[in-house]
Structure formats: C-alpha cells, structure tokens
Design an enzyme around this catalytic site. Structure first.
Site, PDB file in Angstrom:
ATOM      1  N   HIS A 449       0.846  -1.160  -0.158  1.00 22.62           N
ATOM      2  CA  HIS A 449       0.124  -0.072   0.094  1.00 22.62           C
ATOM      3  C   HIS A 449       0.889   1.302  -0.151  1.00 22.62           C
ATOM      4  O   HIS A 449       0.771   2.116  -0.903  1.00 22.62           O
ATOM      5  CB  HIS A 449      -0.933   0.072   1.312  1.00 22.62           C
ATOM      6  CG  HIS A 449      -1.509   1.275   1.401  1.00 22.62           C
ATOM      7  ND1 HIS A 449      -3.019   1.407   1.499  1.00 22.62           N
ATOM      8  CD2 HIS A 449      -1.271   2.343   1.870  1.00 22.62           C
ATOM      9  CE1 HIS A 449      -3.439   2.404   1.857  1.00 22.62           C
ATOM     10  NE2 HIS A 449      -2.442   3.244   2.080  1.00 22.62           N
ATOM     11  N   GLU A 450       1.754   1.296   0.855  1.00 20.65           N
ATOM     12  CA  GLU A 450       2.762   2.593   1.113  1.00 20.65           C
ATOM     13  C   GLU A 450       3.747   2.675   0.079  1.00 20.65           C
ATOM     14  O   GLU A 450       3.643   3.833  -0.701  1.00 20.65           O
ATOM     15  CB  GLU A 450       3.430   2.408   2.521  1.00 20.65           C
ATOM     16  CG  GLU A 450       2.453   2.480   3.641  1.00 20.65           C
ATOM     17  CD  GLU A 450       1.600   3.738   3.849  1.00 20.65           C
ATOM     18  OE1 GLU A 450       1.939   4.774   3.097  1.00 20.65           O
ATOM     19  OE2 GLU A 450       0.825   3.345   4.740  1.00 20.65           O
ATOM     20  N   HIS A 454       0.961   4.283  -3.004  1.00 22.46           N
ATOM     21  CA  HIS A 454       1.124   5.585  -2.895  1.00 22.46           C
ATOM     22  C   HIS A 454       2.315   6.129  -3.823  1.00 22.46           C
ATOM     23  O   HIS A 454       2.401   7.223  -4.152  1.00 22.46           O
ATOM     24  CB  HIS A 454       1.234   6.186  -1.531  1.00 22.46           C
ATOM     25  CG  HIS A 454       0.051   6.011  -0.591  1.00 22.46           C
ATOM     26  ND1 HIS A 454      -1.214   6.423  -1.061  1.00 22.46           N
ATOM     27  CD2 HIS A 454      -0.207   5.587   0.628  1.00 22.46           C
ATOM     28  CE1 HIS A 454      -2.235   6.361  -0.162  1.00 22.46           C
ATOM     29  NE2 HIS A 454      -1.501   5.764   0.885  1.00 22.46           N
ATOM     30  N   GLU A 507      -6.445   6.570  -1.016  1.00 18.93           N
ATOM     31  CA  GLU A 507      -6.615   5.475  -0.395  1.00 18.93           C
ATOM     32  C   GLU A 507      -6.831   4.161  -0.989  1.00 18.93           C
ATOM     33  O   GLU A 507      -6.410   3.069  -0.856  1.00 18.93           O
ATOM     34  CB  GLU A 507      -6.991   5.731   1.016  1.00 18.93           C
ATOM     35  CG  GLU A 507      -6.408   6.716   1.983  1.00 18.93           C
ATOM     36  CD  GLU A 507      -5.264   6.366   2.462  1.00 18.93           C
ATOM     37  OE1 GLU A 507      -4.791   5.253   2.377  1.00 18.93           O
ATOM     38  OE2 GLU A 507      -4.300   7.534   2.558  1.00 18.93           O
TER      39      GLU A 507
END
Length: 726
Positions: A449-450, A454, A507
């Site tokens: 995810h990070e 992103h 997100e």
C-alpha cells in the site's frame, strides 16, 4: 439512552507502545536528538485541539488542571465522595484518555463526537469536589461554564466534523460553506500558495465577502521580517471578494516547536538532518510551506537514519474540503531486522511496477527508490497513530524527487490483535485462520500500500511555462483509446483538483495495489511466505479487506450522505467492486446472531481470488489511475461516488447492514506513549501502564516545565476566535 457510537466504552482497548529497548540502544547523542524532536512534536500536537472543535482546548485545560492536582489514583476517592460509582469514575477516566488520545472530543478515526459516558451532574460533582476547584473555584467554574454544554451536546450538527450545516470544523469560520472553500482554493492556486498550513475566516463588509487566510507561524507581523526574502502577506482582490493573507495562527505553539527543533539541531547526525531542521524552523517561524517542502527534500536525502522523524501540517483527511493539513509530529527508532524485508521490497519495485494494470506512459518516468523502514514509535503527536505512512504529500516532490515509506512496527504489534470472541461477521471456520494470519498479511498489505500504492502512478502536468511531461501526440486513454484531453495545469495539485474525494480515492487506489500485488509469489517470498502459507496470507488479506468494507459502514452518516473516514470509505468501495464481480466471489448475508439480534456474515471463495477477484481489481484499479493521471475530476468523481453510495435498494440493503455494524462495533484502541526527560546529562524514558489511568498520567507529565503557561496560551488562542464559530 445515548447511541453507543457517541461514547467510549469502559472496556476500550488501551495499549502501551513499547519502545524501551529501542530507545536504550540509542547513543546519548541520538537520545538527545530524539528527546528534543519529541518535545517539538508534543507542543505542535496541541495545535490539533484548535483544529478539531471550538471546545476542545477548554476541555483539555479543565482536565489537565484537575489531574495535575490529583492524579487518577488520588482522584478516585474524590469521585466516591462526590457520589460516583466505580463504573462512572472509570467512564470519566476513559473520556479523559479519549480526549488526550484524539487531541479533541471527536474521534480521529471517523470524526464522530464522543461525550462522557456518565451523567452530566456526576461529572460536575467530581469537578466541584476536586482539589483544583477547592484551590481556585472561580477559574474552574469559568472553564466548566465555557465547555460543559458542548461537552455533552449531541445536536445534529455537532455529532460529526463537517463544513457548513454538515458538521463542526475549525478549519473554516462557522459562516463558510463549500462555495467559500472552492473560491478560496482558486485564490490560493492563483497566488501559488498552499492551503496545508492555513485556516479560512469569512466576514461580510457592505455586502462584500472578505476572507482572512491565516497562516500558521510564530511571527505575527505581516511585513517582511529578518531572515525572509519576501512575505506572502497582503490584501488581494479576487472575483468580487477581498482576501487578506495574514500569519500568526497558533503563534505560541509554533514558537515552541521551532525552539525545540533548534535544540535538536545541535545533535543532528549529519548535514541533511541539520538542513532539514533549519528549513522546518523557517517554515514554522514564517508560515512558509515552501520552506517545509525544502526541509522535506533534505529529509528524503537522509537515508536510513537511526532516529527517524517528520513534523508539520501533513494529512488533509479532517479538513472537510480536503486541502488543509492537520498538525502531526513523530519520532521513531529504526527496527533493523524488519527494515531489511522492506529494503528487499524496494529493490524489487522496478520489477513489480510493470505488473500494475495501466500502460507504461501512466507510470512515473523513473522510480525513485525511497527509504522504507520499520520503526518503533517513541512519540506520535497528533490526533491518531497510523500503521504506515508514505510522505511527503507534496505531489511535485513525490513525482520527481522521491518520498519515504515507514511501517510502524510497535503500532502494528498491538493495534490489530483481535480476540476470537470479539471477531464479528466471519464464518467460524475462518476465525482461527484470520487471527493467525491477520498480522503477517497486514504487514504485506501495508508494505505494498505505502510503497507501490502511494508510490506509483504518474500525474500528467503542463507546467507554468506550457511544457508537458507526457507526449500529447502519443499517449492514449486505455479506457477509450483516445488521446489524452485533460491534465494538471500550473499550480494545480491532486488535492486541489479532487478536493473532497482526494484522500479517500487515493487510499482506495493504494489498497487495490496491495490486493493486486499480494497475489505475486515474489512479493510473498520477500516477506518469508512460501507455498501453502503464502496462500493463507493472500486469503486472509482479501478476507480482511472485504470484512473491513462492511465495518466501514460505521463511518457513514446517512443524514448527510457523507463518509467520515477516508480509509473505511475506500474499503467499502472495494467491497462493492468485489460483490459486483459476482460468480460467488464474495457473499454478504443478513443473519440472526446467537444472541437473537441481527447479525451479518461475509464469506470469500478463495478458489476465485486469482481469477474473478484479480480481474475485478485489475479493471477498477486501471480506471482509478486513468482518472487520477488525467485530472479527470468529473469521471473520477462519478466512478468513486457511485461505488461509495450507501443505499437500501439493489442486491444488498447497506443501510440495514450499517445498523447491524453499529450494533456490534468494537471501539478502536488507544495508545499510551512514553515521555522523555533530561536528568543531569542523560535522557530518561518514563513509561506508563496500559490503562486509561496510565494514558492520563502520561499527559499530566508531558509538559513539566511550563504546563500552566501552555494552558493559558491555549485558552487565549481559543477565546480569540470564539465568536467565529457561531
């Protein structure tokens, strides 16, 4: 009876963040560096009280004055004398702990107000019986009279944060609405000013709209001062309105932050850290986001520090318009063993990025390998503590210069531990598996995810000089086959264009990347999962996501048709996408629980994750990226708001499921954090027990040198704007 979503239960989970061993392994110089950075973070964190609600600072001061005279253990006898039962006194402690942990009287996760779970007269009786009241009745009574109504009020507008008639906000004066926020954003864009460190106040003068844009800064003068090339402060006319850019918001606290960063600078490990702190000091002194950006550039260059930190107006989740940053500051110590895994993931990123379901033209020209570390948090000041972070949030820096990822190891270790009897909405056969693999699977999801969520994807931009960062004659929209027809112009950013949906949409994109890439064997191998074990991690990661989508309904407000939490809205959207995929991939049913009350059951067919599930996420993720890359606000909004809709029609009655979720919800955990103090030449770490009393005790001892001055300044800052919220 008050709806249980508006108070914190007496048995709420409270865990201490364990950082003792990590801190003791630091050298004396590193401990001093961490200490002064922590002091800066804690002073700055008080800004959040002023960013949350008009009454938050006053409630905070009232509680601090009571507990400073009589810590929780002593106050218990006072409570008994005042007629409180042991349960009522515990409710008082839990409320205080909640106010401290959230830095205000609205939940940091969900933006719902919480009130004390004891009668108002009992709360007042305890205040009147306290030593603080006996020593200074006039002062305490004034504080009580100032905040007691709002302490308990649950009028519709006060139930949640929001803009205009949708809720409470202190980022805007009470007379502002969405139209004002949009006009102010256009004005800020025209002046190349960031909204991150601002608030907006509106007045009418002879029928003309007059806006005050207030910058957070220690300096109150609007003229150019020593050390500053030019000032952004001035009066401007813009679209039949006047804008006055002023500074000095939170001036006392900004000065405290800067003073402690200056002290930390003496113990910096290298030139990048020293220059980073210089720029942060300049930012908080003069109110310059450009200086904070410059500091962030040095921060990115500071690879693999032993003590990691970041501080400033960072996340825009709680600004109803999605542009203004809430203050936060963290200080943490690197966990070397876990960081080695993340470093391996970074090394594999260039192989994994082409796996994402969009054309290469939609990916950054060059992947800027970031630092990715696992950290044990020493200090996290603000409204709440996340599990992972990808920063800075400045698009121009992220696109061309890089970013950092952090996973907060000691937060992950305690935040997501689940007891089987409290595990809702899953089949019995899934529960043991879920408990066993939730931690390892979430670690994989946070990493993906990070870093690759992103950290991926390109924004198509035409700069101020008219130059494009993509080939207009070649790049085509994969959804339509047509040439790209929209892009970001000049100072436009992702946040300023997509505003109210930007945070949640991003997100959702990052969560989808995590789901999609966790199917990759190479990724799972990096985290030490092979064969059957790897399949269990995939299953529980996807199962956790669809369950989280259902749990997300707690954070939806039907009255205003609005979502109060970006991540939970994102997970609900993913649940909708996977339900829509059909073929029995996900089933969601209404059932009756063992207690005879309404319940729900969510199941996932693991045999269809790699086929039906992967295909659905692939298509949706590509759409999300295309709308984002091309600044297609209209298309992105239609897609995202369509899946975000919570209705009673269609194949699932989500409004009914929301009632069931509220009936069976579990309160989010709170964290107790340590304090650092200088004793002689050494820095000592003071740790506290995992309880409401321990959390309260940590705050009583947080500002040992100047608590009364800090409280007086907080009250002064709050009272100055008191008339603006009506």
């Amino acid at each position: 009876m008050v709806d249980s979503q508006y108070y914190l239960p007496n048995d709420i989970g409270i865990s201490a963040l364990d950082c003792g061993e990590a801190f003791r392994l630091l050298s004396p110089k590193e401990q001093l560096y961490a200490h002064y950075l922590s002091r800066a973070a804690w002073y700055g964190g008080l800004v959040v009280l002023l960013q949350t609600s008009p009454e938050s600072p006053t409630i905070y001061v009232l509680l601090q004055k009571i507990f400073r005279k009589q810590p929780p253990a002593q106050l218990e006898a006072v409570a008994t004398a005042a007629g409180l039962s042991s349960e009522e006194y515990q409710a008082f402690l839990v409320y205080a702990a909640g106010l401290y942990a959230n830095m205000g009287n609205y939940k940091s996760f969900g933006d719902t107000k919480f009130i004390p779970n004891l009668p108002k007269e009992k709360f007042k009786a305890l205040v009147w019986e306290s030593q603080a009241y006996k020593e200074n009745p006039g002062e305490i009574e004034t504080l009580w009279n100032s905040c007691s109504h709002f302490l308990y009020s649950l009028e519709d507008k006060q139930k949640q944060l929001g803009l205009g008639n949708k809720g409470i906000t202190t980022y805007f004066s009470g007379n502002c609405c969405l139209e004002d926020a949009e006009l102010a954003q256009k004005f800020l864009d025209s002046k190349n000013l960031s909204a991150y460190n601002t608030r907006l106040f509106k007045k009418e003068s002879d029928g003309k709209r007059c806006y005050e844009v207030r910058l957070a800064a220690a300096v109150k003068k609007d003229c150019t001062v020593e050390g500053e090339a030019e000032t952004p402060c001035s009066m401007f006319e813009f679209e039949d309105a006047s804008f006055s850019v002023q500074r000095g918001d939170y001036a006392f606290l900004m000065e405290k932050v800067s003073q402690n960063l200056e002290k930390a600078k003496a113990y910096a490990a290298n030139e990048n850290q020293a220059k980073m702190l210089e720029e942060y000091i300049r930012s908080f002194t003069y109110g310059s986001v450009d200086a904070h950006k410059e500091g962030s550039r040095f921060w990115i260059k500071d690879k693999g520090p032993i003590v990691e930190s970041y501080i400033g107006f960072i996340e825009s989740y709680r600004d109803p318009f999605g542009s203004r940053g809430e203050f936060e500051g963290f200080v943490a110590v690197v966990n070397k063993a876990m960081s080695a895994r993340f470093a391996q993931l970074v090394s594999s990123a260039e192989v994994l990025l082409p796996e994402l379901p969009w054309p290469t033209a939609f990916e950054k020209d060059r992947f800027l390998k970031p630092d990715f570390t696992s950290l044990d948090v020493l200090t996290f000041a603000g409204s709440g503590i996340p599990a992972g972070i990808n920063i800075p949030n400045y698009d121009d820096i992220r696109q061309t210069e890089g970013f950092k990822n952090v996973s907060l190891g000691n937060v992950l270790a305690v935040a997501y531990a689940t007891q089987k009897e409290k595990l809702t909405f899953l089949d019995e056969k899934d529960k043991d598996l879920y408990i066993k693999w939730k931690g390892p699977s979430f670690e994989v999801q946070v990493g993906l995810h990070e870093l690759l969520g992103h950290g991926s994807g390109k924004l198509f931009v035409q700069d101020d000089k008219g130059k494009f960062n993509f080939d207009q004659a070649e790049v085509r929209n994969p959804e339509t086959g047509e040439l790209i027809s929209s892009w970001y112009k000049g100072s436009e950013t992702w946040d300023s264009k997509f505003s109210t949906i930007a945070s949640s949409y991003e997100e959702c994109r990052a969560e989808c990347v995590g789901l999609y890439l966790c199917l990759n064997k190479q990724v799972l191998s990096i985290f030490g999962h092979e064969g059957e074990e790897a399949e269990e991690v995939i299953y529980v990661n996807w199962l956790n996501m669809v369950r989280a989508g259902l749990l997300g309904l707690e954070f939806y407000t039907p009255e205003s048709k609005s979502w109060r939490q970006a991540h939970m809205q994102a997970r609900f959207v993913i649940l909708r996408v996977l339900l829509e995929a059909g073929e029995g991939l996900v089933t969601l049913s209404e059932i009756t629980g063992a207690d005879g009350r309404p319940d729900a059951l969510i199941t996932l067919d693991r045999s269809k994750i790699h086929t039906v599930g992967k295909s659905a996420i692939q298509k949706f993720l590509c759409k999300l990226q295309v709308h984002k890359s091309t600044a297609d606000v209209e298309g992105g909004r239609a897609l995202y708001e369509g899946y975000s809709a919570v209705t009673s029609d269609g194949s699932h009655n989500f409004l009914q499921f929301r009632e069931t979720v509220l009936l069976r919800k579990e309160a989010r955990k709170m964290f107790v954090q340590a304090n650092t103090q200088i004793k002689g030449e050494a820095v000592e770490l003071e740790e506290y027990e995992s309880s409401a009393a321990g959390l309260v005790q940590s705050f009583i001892q947080r500002f040992p040198e100047d608590a009364e001055e800090v409280e007086a300044q907080l009250l002064e800052l709050a009272s100055r704007d008191a008339t603006c919220w009506c």
